[in-house]
Design a protein around this motif. Structure first.
Motif, PDB file in Angstrom:
ATOM      1  N   GLY A  93       0.783  -1.230   0.000  1.00  0.00           N
ATOM      2  CA  GLY A  93       0.000   0.000   0.000  1.00  0.00           C
ATOM      3  C   GLY A  93       0.809   1.271   0.000  1.00  0.00           C
ATOM      4  N   SER A  94       2.145   1.202  -0.160  1.00  0.00           N
ATOM      5  CA  SER A  94       2.942   2.426  -0.119  1.00  0.00           C
ATOM      6  C   SER A  94       2.644   3.298  -1.339  1.00  0.00           C
ATOM      7  CB  SER A  94       4.436   2.101  -0.054  1.00  0.00           C
ATOM      8  OG  SER A  94       4.835   1.372  -1.197  1.00  0.00           O
ATOM      9  N   THR A  95       2.701   4.611  -1.140  1.00  0.00           N
ATOM     10  CA  THR A  95       2.465   5.564  -2.233  1.00  0.00           C
ATOM     11  C   THR A  95       3.719   6.356  -2.575  1.00  0.00           C
ATOM     12  OG1 THR A  95       1.717   7.253  -0.648  1.00  0.00           O
ATOM     13  CG2 THR A  95       0.030   5.805  -1.608  1.00  0.00           C
ATOM     14  N   PHE A  96       4.701   6.349  -1.679  1.00  0.00           N
ATOM     15  CA  PHE A  96       5.969   7.055  -1.872  1.00  0.00           C
ATOM     16  C   PHE A  96       6.979   6.390  -0.952  1.00  0.00           C
ATOM     17  CE2 PHE A  96       9.197  10.245  -1.131  1.00  0.00           C
ATOM     18  CZ  PHE A  96       9.306  10.948  -2.330  1.00  0.00           C
ATOM     19  N   THR A  97       8.195   6.141  -1.432  1.00  0.00           N
ATOM     20  CA  THR A  97       9.174   5.387  -0.642  1.00  0.00           C
ATOM     21  C   THR A  97      10.422   6.216  -0.383  1.00  0.00           C
ATOM     22  OG1 THR A  97       8.376   3.264  -1.458  1.00  0.00           O
ATOM     23  CG2 THR A  97      10.611   3.303  -0.598  1.00  0.00           C
ATOM     24  N   ILE A  98      11.013   6.002   0.802  1.00  0.00           N
ATOM     25  CA  ILE A  98      12.282   6.644   1.149  1.00  0.00           C
ATOM     26  C   ILE A  98      13.300   5.569   1.517  1.00  0.00           C
ATOM     27  CG2 ILE A  98      11.104   8.692   2.010  1.00  0.00           C
ATOM     28  CD1 ILE A  98      11.795   7.795   4.853  1.00  0.00           C
ATOM     29  N   SER A  99      14.559   5.911   1.355  1.00  0.00           N
ATOM     30  CA  SER A  99      15.654   5.031   1.742  1.00  0.00           C
ATOM     31  C   SER A  99      16.669   5.850   2.520  1.00  0.00           C
ATOM     32  CB  SER A  99      16.301   4.418   0.493  1.00  0.00           C
ATOM     33  OG  SER A  99      17.407   3.621   0.848  1.00  0.00           O
ATOM     34  N   ASN A 100      16.782   5.594   3.812  1.00  0.00           N
ATOM     35  CA  ASN A 100      17.710   6.339   4.657  1.00  0.00           C
ATOM     36  C   ASN A 100      18.996   5.534   4.790  1.00  0.00           C
ATOM     37  OD1 ASN A 100      18.917   8.133   6.372  1.00  0.00           O
ATOM     38  ND2 ASN A 100      17.616   7.687   8.131  1.00  0.00           N
ATOM     39  N   VAL A 101      19.914   5.736   3.841  1.00  0.00           N
ATOM     40  CA  VAL A 101      21.163   4.969   3.829  1.00  0.00           C
ATOM     41  C   VAL A 101      22.310   5.723   4.489  1.00  0.00           C
ATOM     42  CG1 VAL A 101      20.586   3.566   1.842  1.00  0.00           C
ATOM     43  CG2 VAL A 101      21.580   5.815   1.481  1.00  0.00           C
ATOM     44  N   GLY A 102      22.043   6.918   4.997  1.00  0.00           N
ATOM     45  CA  GLY A 102      23.081   7.713   5.639  1.00  0.00           C
ATOM     46  C   GLY A 102      23.834   7.001   6.748  1.00  0.00           C
ATOM     47  N   PRO A 103      23.124   6.284   7.651  1.00  0.00           N
ATOM     48  CA  PRO A 103      23.832   5.577   8.732  1.00  0.00           C
ATOM     49  C   PRO A 103      24.825   4.536   8.229  1.00  0.00           C
ATOM     50  CG  PRO A 103      21.498   5.795   9.257  1.00  0.00           C
ATOM     51  CD  PRO A 103      21.666   6.257   7.842  1.00  0.00           C
ATOM     52  N   LEU A 104      24.677   4.089   6.987  1.00  0.00           N
ATOM     53  CA  LEU A 104      25.608   3.105   6.420  1.00  0.00           C
ATOM     54  C   LEU A 104      26.837   3.770   5.809  1.00  0.00           C
ATOM     55  CD1 LEU A 104      23.039   0.737   4.648  1.00  0.00           C
ATOM     56  CD2 LEU A 104      24.045   0.491   6.918  1.00  0.00           C
ATOM     57  N   GLY A 105      26.795   5.107   5.673  1.00  0.00           N
ATOM     58  CA  GLY A 105      27.949   5.830   5.161  1.00  0.00           C
ATOM     59  C   GLY A 105      27.843   6.276   3.722  1.00  0.00           C
ATOM     60  N   SER A 106      26.671   6.195   3.117  1.00  0.00           N
ATOM     61  CA  SER A 106      26.504   6.557   1.711  1.00  0.00           C
ATOM     62  C   SER A 106      26.589   8.064   1.505  1.00  0.00           C
ATOM     63  CB  SER A 106      25.147   6.043   1.222  1.00  0.00           C
ATOM     64  OG  SER A 106      24.828   6.584  -0.028  1.00  0.00           O
ATOM     65  N   THR A 107      27.181   8.463   0.369  1.00  0.00           N
ATOM     66  CA  THR A 107      27.232   9.890   0.029  1.00  0.00           C
ATOM     67  C   THR A 107      26.415  10.216  -1.218  1.00  0.00           C
ATOM     68  OG1 THR A 107      29.259   9.542  -1.251  1.00  0.00           O
ATOM     69  CG2 THR A 107      29.508  10.205   1.063  1.00  0.00           C
ATOM     70  N   GLY A 108      25.950   9.203  -1.945  1.00  0.00           N
ATOM     71  CA  GLY A 108      25.151   9.444  -3.133  1.00  0.00           C
ATOM     72  C   GLY A 108      24.750   8.139  -3.791  1.00  0.00           C
ATOM     73  N   ALA A 109      23.676   8.174  -4.581  1.00  0.00           N
ATOM     74  CA  ALA A 109      23.193   6.988  -5.281  1.00  0.00           C
ATOM     75  C   ALA A 109      22.183   7.407  -6.337  1.00  0.00           C
ATOM     76  CB  ALA A 109      22.553   6.004  -4.304  1.00  0.00           C
ATOM     77  N   THR A 110      21.837   6.473  -7.211  1.00  0.00           N
ATOM     78  CA  THR A 110      20.746   6.673  -8.173  1.00  0.00           C
ATOM     79  C   THR A 110      19.712   5.588  -7.888  1.00  0.00           C
ATOM     80  OG1 THR A 110      21.934   5.317  -9.796  1.00  0.00           O
ATOM     81  CG2 THR A 110      22.188   7.702  -9.942  1.00  0.00           C
ATOM     82  N   PRO A 111      18.854   5.803  -6.899  1.00  0.00           N
ATOM     83  CA  PRO A 111      17.937   4.737  -6.446  1.00  0.00           C
ATOM     84  C   PRO A 111      16.901   4.365  -7.491  1.00  0.00           C
ATOM     85  CG  PRO A 111      17.401   6.833  -5.393  1.00  0.00           C
ATOM     86  CD  PRO A 111      18.684   7.047  -6.124  1.00  0.00           C
ATOM     87  N   ILE A 112      16.482   3.085  -7.436  1.00  0.00           N
ATOM     88  CA  ILE A 112      15.446   2.588  -8.343  1.00  0.00           C
ATOM     89  C   ILE A 112      14.085   2.748  -7.668  1.00  0.00           C
ATOM     90  CG2 ILE A 112      14.579   0.554  -9.562  1.00  0.00           C
ATOM     91  CD1 ILE A 112      17.433  -0.420  -9.782  1.00  0.00           C
ATOM     92  N   ILE A 113      13.123   3.263  -8.412  1.00  0.00           N
ATOM     93  CA  ILE A 113      11.786   3.557  -7.882  1.00  0.00           C
ATOM     94  C   ILE A 113      11.069   2.270  -7.494  1.00  0.00           C
ATOM     95  CG2 ILE A 113       9.535   4.565  -8.464  1.00  0.00           C
ATOM     96  CD1 ILE A 113      11.129   6.410 -10.430  1.00  0.00           C
ATOM     97  N   ASN A 114      10.322   2.332  -6.408  1.00  0.00           N
ATOM     98  CA  ASN A 114       9.513   1.202  -5.942  1.00  0.00           C
ATOM     99  C   ASN A 114       8.247   1.136  -6.799  1.00  0.00           C
ATOM    100  OD1 ASN A 114       8.541  -0.918  -4.371  1.00  0.00           O
ATOM    101  ND2 ASN A 114       7.700   0.441  -2.802  1.00  0.00           N
ATOM    102  N   TYR A 115       8.323   0.407  -7.912  1.00  0.00           N
ATOM    103  CA  TYR A 115       7.209   0.306  -8.865  1.00  0.00           C
ATOM    104  C   TYR A 115       5.930  -0.153  -8.146  1.00  0.00           C
ATOM    105  CZ  TYR A 115       4.589  -1.230 -12.974  1.00  0.00           C
ATOM    106  OH  TYR A 115       3.625  -1.381 -13.934  1.00  0.00           O
ATOM    107  N   PRO A 116       4.755   0.454  -8.442  1.00  0.00           N
ATOM    108  CA  PRO A 116       4.460   1.417  -9.517  1.00  0.00           C
ATOM    109  C   PRO A 116       4.422   2.870  -9.046  1.00  0.00           C
ATOM    110  CG  PRO A 116       2.412   0.520  -8.675  1.00  0.00           C
ATOM    111  CD  PRO A 116       3.503  -0.079  -7.842  1.00  0.00           C
ATOM    112  N   GLU A 117       5.168   3.207  -8.011  1.00  0.00           N
ATOM    113  CA  GLU A 117       5.166   4.582  -7.517  1.00  0.00           C
ATOM    114  C   GLU A 117       5.846   5.516  -8.514  1.00  0.00           C
ATOM    115  OE1 GLU A 117       6.892   4.385  -3.595  1.00  0.00           O
ATOM    116  OE2 GLU A 117       5.590   2.706  -3.039  1.00  0.00           O
ATOM    117  N   THR A 118       5.773   6.811  -8.229  1.00  0.00           N
ATOM    118  CA  THR A 118       6.318   7.811  -9.145  1.00  0.00           C
ATOM    119  C   THR A 118       7.709   8.272  -8.751  1.00  0.00           C
ATOM    120  OG1 THR A 118       4.130   8.591  -9.796  1.00  0.00           O
ATOM    121  CG2 THR A 118       5.933  10.140 -10.080  1.00  0.00           C
TER     122      THR A 118
END
Length: 410
Positions: free
Chosen positions: A321-346
């Motif tokens: 039932g999600s309508t918009f997704t977030i990914s909080n990868v900061g605690p893992l040490g990430s500085t950037g990414a090109t995340p893939i959308i959780n289909y069929p969200e926008t």
């Protein structure tokens, strides 16, 4: 004879992979006793026994993907067995067979005392031929973890290593060592389902990723003040609240494209998906009706969902039932990414590491502040770059001035 079929466990599933049978032919089972572990596109579920009885035959092998409605095994329910025709009585002779032999002919009875462990941990135990019920849990809750299984494995190896004879010295030239075969990891279960969903998303949605940065200094200060007052609130809870407000201003990102009917569906519910990294792979847990919850309530929901996701205890409702997704990868040490959308969200937003850096304040002074990178991938069929920039600007403004965020909630 009862047929146990793969049924829809409430997610609208059409197929599932048979991961592992928890019983074997001849086992006596109780009503609601778990019989088999099945991998759907979102979770691992256990199918229970519909009745007490004896497992007669397993039809589908583990590792097979089957459609809903497929018969997996047969159970002879209690009281359903036909009485065998009575045979003429023969003269009784003294029996010379020991009692133990008569007892051995009785069917095996399952103890049905299953230890707490995630399906992934059980898989590790099975791969190493370890009876998971023999593994002592280190967790106070009694749950056996992946580390417990590996520790048990090392303890089993230790005695063999201790008594191994030292190889005799040889003057013969050393033979060339054969090339070791690569280690194989089965590509199935949740890993395979994640791959299918990511592939569908990437090849269906024209992704565009927009990058920005957010000044977290004031929010970090507010969180410290709340801690002093005895209120610990996660950064993610503030992110979710700010995102909901921004989504109401830019509803195009809380939407779904219906290509078949040529419509963009603007969702009225604000259900925020949380990408959680677990032992079994990436799982999206869902905070339902995030717009109706306070920051404190969001914090409690997020904490519960993260804990249950990592323990493999999420319900099907918590994962859809999600309508918009977030990914909080900061605690893992990430500085950037090109995340893939959780289909069929926008769209999907990823939050990266927050770092202390020198910044210029409004008085043109160089001070130390907290800066965070974010990346937002969006469906270019539905929205454009300018709208994405305006959306993240709105989000950043709320986070950089958390007092304004509070005013928006009144």
């Amino acid at each position: 004879m009862l047929e146990v079929k793969l049924h829809d466990i409430g997610e609208g599933m059409t197929e599932g992979e048979i991961l592992h049978y928890l019983v074997k032919p001849g086992d006596e089972v109780k009503t609601d006793q778990p019989l088999v572990e099945v991998q759907t596109d979102k979770m691992v579920a256990e199918l229970p026994s519909p009745a007490a009885g004896i497992v007669k035959e397993i039809i589908v092998e583990a590792g097979t993907t089957v459609q809903v409605g497929t018969t997996l095994l047969y159970i002879e329910a209690e009281g359903s067995a036909q009485a065998a025709p009575e045979q003429p009585k023969q003269p009784e002779e003294p029996s010379t067979a020991p009692v133990a032999e008569k007892q051995e002919s009785r069917p095996f009875v399952s103890s049905f005392n299953r230890v707490l462990a995630t399906p992934y941990t059980r898989k590790i135990a099975r791969d190493h031929n370890i009876d998971i019920e023999q593994v002592l849990p280190s967790d106070p809750s009694g749950r056996v973890t992946e580390e417990d299984v590996y520790r048990f494995l090392e303890q089993k190896k230790a005695p063999a290593i201790a008594v191994a004879e030292k190889p005799a010295a040889s003057t013969a030239p050393a033979a060339s060592q054969p090339t070791e075969a690569p280690e194989e990891i089965p590509f199935r279960g949740l890993r395979k389902q994640i791959a299918k969903k990511m592939t569908k998303s990437l090849y269906t949605i024209p992704h565009v990723t927009h990058f920005d940065e957010v000044n977290m200094t004031n929010l970090m200060k507010l969180r410290e003040e709340l801690k002093v007052a005895g209120q610990s609130v996660s950064v993610t809870a503030f992110f979710v609240k700010a995102l909901v407000i921004a989504l109401k201003d830019f509803p195009i990102f809380n939407a779904e494209l219906d290509e078949e009917n040529e419509k963009i569906l603007l969702k009225k519910n604000y259900n925020i998906g949380l990408a959680v990294d677990t032992e079994d792979g990436l799982i999206v847990a869902v905070v339902h009706d995030a717009d109706k919850k306070s920051i404190k309530e969001l914090h409690q929901d997020i904490k519960r969902l993260n804990e249950q996701a990592r323990a493999g205890q999420l319900s099907s409702k918590d994962m859809k039932g999600s309508t918009f997704t977030i990914s909080n990868v900061g605690p893992l040490g990430s500085t950037g990414a090109t995340p893939i959308i959780n289909y069929p969200e926008t769209a999907l937003v990823a939050f990266h590491k927050t770092k202390k850096v020198p910044i210029v304040n409004e008085q043109d002074e160089i001070v130390i502040g907290h800066m965070m990178n974010l990346s937002m991938s969006f469906d270019h069929r539905v929205a454009d770059g300018g709208t994405a920039v305006a959306f993240t600007n709105r989000f950043a403004g709320l986070i950089e001035q958390p007092n304004t965020l509070m005013l928006e909630m009144i």
